[in-house]
Design an enzyme around this catalytic site. Structure first.
Site, PDB file in Angstrom:
ATOM      1  N   ASP A 104       0.912  -1.223  -0.105  1.00  0.00           N
ATOM      2  CA  ASP A 104      -0.046   0.048   0.127  1.00  0.00           C
ATOM      3  C   ASP A 104       0.727   1.464   0.041  1.00  0.00           C
ATOM      4  O   ASP A 104       1.383   1.670   0.945  1.00  0.00           O
ATOM      5  CB  ASP A 104      -0.884  -0.018   1.260  1.00  0.00           C
ATOM      6  CG  ASP A 104      -1.937   1.250   1.400  1.00  0.00           C
ATOM      7  OD1 ASP A 104      -2.106   1.859   0.324  1.00  0.00           O
ATOM      8  OD2 ASP A 104      -2.492   1.388   2.441  1.00  0.00           O
ATOM      9  N   ASP A 306      -1.194   5.861  -6.587  1.00  0.00           N
ATOM     10  CA  ASP A 306      -1.801   4.949  -5.392  1.00  0.00           C
ATOM     11  C   ASP A 306      -1.742   3.550  -5.924  1.00  0.00           C
ATOM     12  O   ASP A 306      -2.514   3.290  -6.898  1.00  0.00           O
ATOM     13  CB  ASP A 306      -3.023   5.327  -4.960  1.00  0.00           C
ATOM     14  CG  ASP A 306      -3.361   4.658  -3.644  1.00  0.00           C
ATOM     15  OD1 ASP A 306      -2.496   4.248  -2.957  1.00  0.00           O
ATOM     16  OD2 ASP A 306      -4.465   4.417  -3.497  1.00  0.00           O
TER      17      ASP A 306
END
Ligand SMILES: *[C@@H]1O[C@H](CO)[C@@H](O)[C@H](O)[C@H]1NC(C)=O
Ligand SMILES: *[C@@H]1O[C@H](CO)[C@@H](O)[C@H](O)[C@H]1NC(C)=O
Ligand SMILES: *[C@@H]1O[C@H](CO)[C@@H](O)[C@H](O)[C@H]1NC(C)=O
Ligand SMILES: *[C@@H]1O[C@H](CO)[C@@H](O)[C@H](O)[C@H]1NC(C)=O
Ligand SMILES: *[C@@H]1O[C@H](CO)[C@@H](O)[C@H](O)[C@H]1NC(C)=O
Ligand SMILES: *[C@@H]1O[C@H](CO)[C@@H](O)[C@H](O)[C@H]1NC(C)=O
Ligand SMILES: *[C@@H]1O[C@H](CO)[C@@H](O)[C@H](O)[C@H]1NC(C)=O
Ligand SMILES: *[C@@H]1O[C@H](CO)[C@@H](O)[C@H](O)[C@H]1NC(C)=O
Length: 435
Positions: A104, A306
């Site tokens: 992440d 992201d």
């Protein structure tokens, strides 16, 4: 050398951050696997998950910290991975036990579920047992790592440095500790991580490896300075490579670079880039610095790259420009409305010829051009598996001052390098199976 040059050199040397020799020598690789296959029918689920995730990321952005308000936004959004996230294996402890965790770039803390659990979700292997590891050590509150946790989620008591990310119905709570951590074939002693003993719902994962820019993230902790990954496309695509340290090196092909943007008013963990233009086909859209830039107070807007968001979300004005450009350049194609939570969809005329759409290029500060490999995908198929409806893998970002997010579908078939030491984001088109 004149004495003033020497003085300047001395000053420069003093101002440079300390160089981690070990980091410079290390190069290692691991693999990323899609947690669930992104098949045509899965897009509505991916869109729903994205909306939760972005709401969480934006919420955390507003004050650069976790909020304590009763938000309906859930920390769980980071773990909710029905579709669209990537797992990476990390091995923890002595003896080493291997756990798949979400890779992440939107968060920093590395954490896994730890026994004894007050409440743990079902995970692929039994939770980590600190008591069975000879290298486990709790971190005291005086540790600098404890200070790196946002104030609003940190407590110090007899348990140690306790964190409690509670948002609406989703949460993870536990305490900080250090352990031996192995990523790929490289081992590191005393890495700070979260031992989570109380958790909301998770799915097909055991926690998170935070790859953000903050001090608790895997990257600064391993002292490697940079990492890169290359996500393979195709629903049946296998493992994708993630490279750390000296192996994270873009040498082949048309490498483009742009600096990461720093804005102390916004979340320091995120990989902000300066999106300055978009070209659809032959048309340069009238993007200005305010289209995707930070808002005047610095608390909203901006654009991040992201790994955990599936689609790409653009601030409304920017999105409208892109949509209109596609509509005006695909005049002979039938538009279908709102399929599977997506917005701009075209119907195939059949014959297996696919749908011809103009090219899409994102432009970044410094002139870097990101020719997006995948920006339309089939979301409806016929009984033979041929695509009948294809949609733009992009949606308007929601909210008053929304952040724009470049998600992982548009990252596929690109080798992306996050050079934290240099503060530079680089990319090159690549065959990810060969990286
Ligand atoms: C938070 O909001 C939810 C739904 O709006 C509500 O059910 C819950 O009781 C609230 N929790 C607190 C602590 O206020
Ligand atoms: C996990 O995700 C899969 C795929 O989306 C779904 O079928 C399953 O119900 C989920 N399990 C839980 C416990 O949420
Ligand atoms: C993690 O390792 C297991 C074997 O230990 C392997 O089956 C699995 O595919 C790996 N997962 C990832 C994400 O690399
Ligand atoms: C420390 O605080 C956490 C969170 O409030 C709590 O769950 C835990 O029981 C506390 N530990 C002790 C020893 O009081
Ligand atoms: C990147 O790779 C090239 C060729 O393999 C090598 O010459 C160069 O030193 C590498 N750069 C870094 C920073 O490791
Ligand atoms: C659209 O169709 C017309 C008539 O068939 C054709 O002349 C024109 O070139 C087509 N335009 C595009 C953009 O394909
Ligand atoms: C799609 O939506 C637009 C505006 O909401 C409407 O004007 C149009 O008729 C719709 N098209 C179809 C095919 O439903
Ligand atoms: C983004 O780039 C533009 C054009 O170079 C510049 O004017 C603007 O200040 C940059 N924004 C940030 C936040 O660095």
């Amino acid at each position: 050398m004149s004495s003033s040059t020497a003085a300047i050199l001395a000053l420069v040397i003093i101002l440079l951050p300390p160089i981690t020799l070990a980091g410079d020598l290390h190069g290692f690789r691991a693999t990323l696997t899609r947690i669930h296959e992104l098949s045509p029918g899965k897009y509505s689920e991916a869109v729903r998950r994205d909306s939760h995730r972005i709401a969480f990321l934006s919420d955390a952005t507003a004050a650069g910290k976790a909020t304590t308000t009763n938000s309906s936004v859930s920390f769980q959004a980071l773990l909710e991975n029905g579709v669209g996230g990537y797992n990476m294996n990390i091995s923890v402890g002595t003896p080493l036990l291997t756990f798949p965790v979400v890779a992440d770039t939107g968060s920093d803390l590395i954490w896994t579920q730890c026994a004894p659990c007050t409440k743990c979700f079902q995970q692929p292997a039994p939770p980590f047992q600190p008591a069975s590891s000879s290298t486990f050590s709790k971190l005291p509150c005086t540790s600098s790592f404890c200070q790196f946790l946002p104030n609003s989620i940190r407590t110090c008591n007899a348990t140690g440095c306790v964190y409690n990310y509670k948002y609406g119905s989703g949460y993870t709570a536990g305490y900080l500790a250090t352990e031996t951590l192995k990523v790929g074939d490289a081992s590191f002693p005393s890495v700070a991580f979260g031992c989570s003993t109380e958790n909301g719902v998770g799915n097909s994962t055991s926690g998170i490896a935070g790859l953000g820019r903050g001090a608790l993230s895997l990257i600064p902790q391993l002292g490697v300075g940079r990492f890169s990954y290359c996500l393979r496309s195709g629903s049946a695509a296998g493992a994708s490579p993630i490279l750390f340290g000296s192996l994270a090196n873009l040498t082949d092909g048309n490498v483009q670079s742009t600096p990461f943007v720093n804005n102390p008013a916004v979340h320091p963990s995120y990989y902000y880039v300066n999106l300055t233009g978009i070209t659809v086909g032959e048309t340069d859209l009238p993007v200005t610095t305010s289209t995707f830039g930070f808002t005047q107070n610095g608390l909203g807007g901006g654009t991040i790259v992201d790994s955990g968001t599936t689609l790409t979300y653009l601030a409304k004005d920017g999105y409208e420009m892109v949509k209109q450009a596609f509509l005006s350049q695909t005049a002979n194609v039938t538009t279908v409305n709102g399929t599977r939570g997506l917005d701009l969809c075209f119907k195939s005329t059949g014959g297996g010829g696919g749908i011809a759409v103009p090219s899409l290029v994102l432009r970044f500060d410094g002139g870097a051009e990101y020719a997006v490999p995948t920006y339309f995908a089939g979301v409806e198929t016929d009984s033979q598996g041929s695509v009948t409806v294809a949609c733009l893998m992009m949606l308007p970002a929601k909210g008053d001052q929304p952040m724009s997010v470049i998600g992982n579908v548009m990252q596929m078939d690109m080798h992306l390098l996050y050079d934290l030491d240099g503060g530079i984001f680089s990319f090159a088109p690549a065959d990810c199976a060969k990286v």
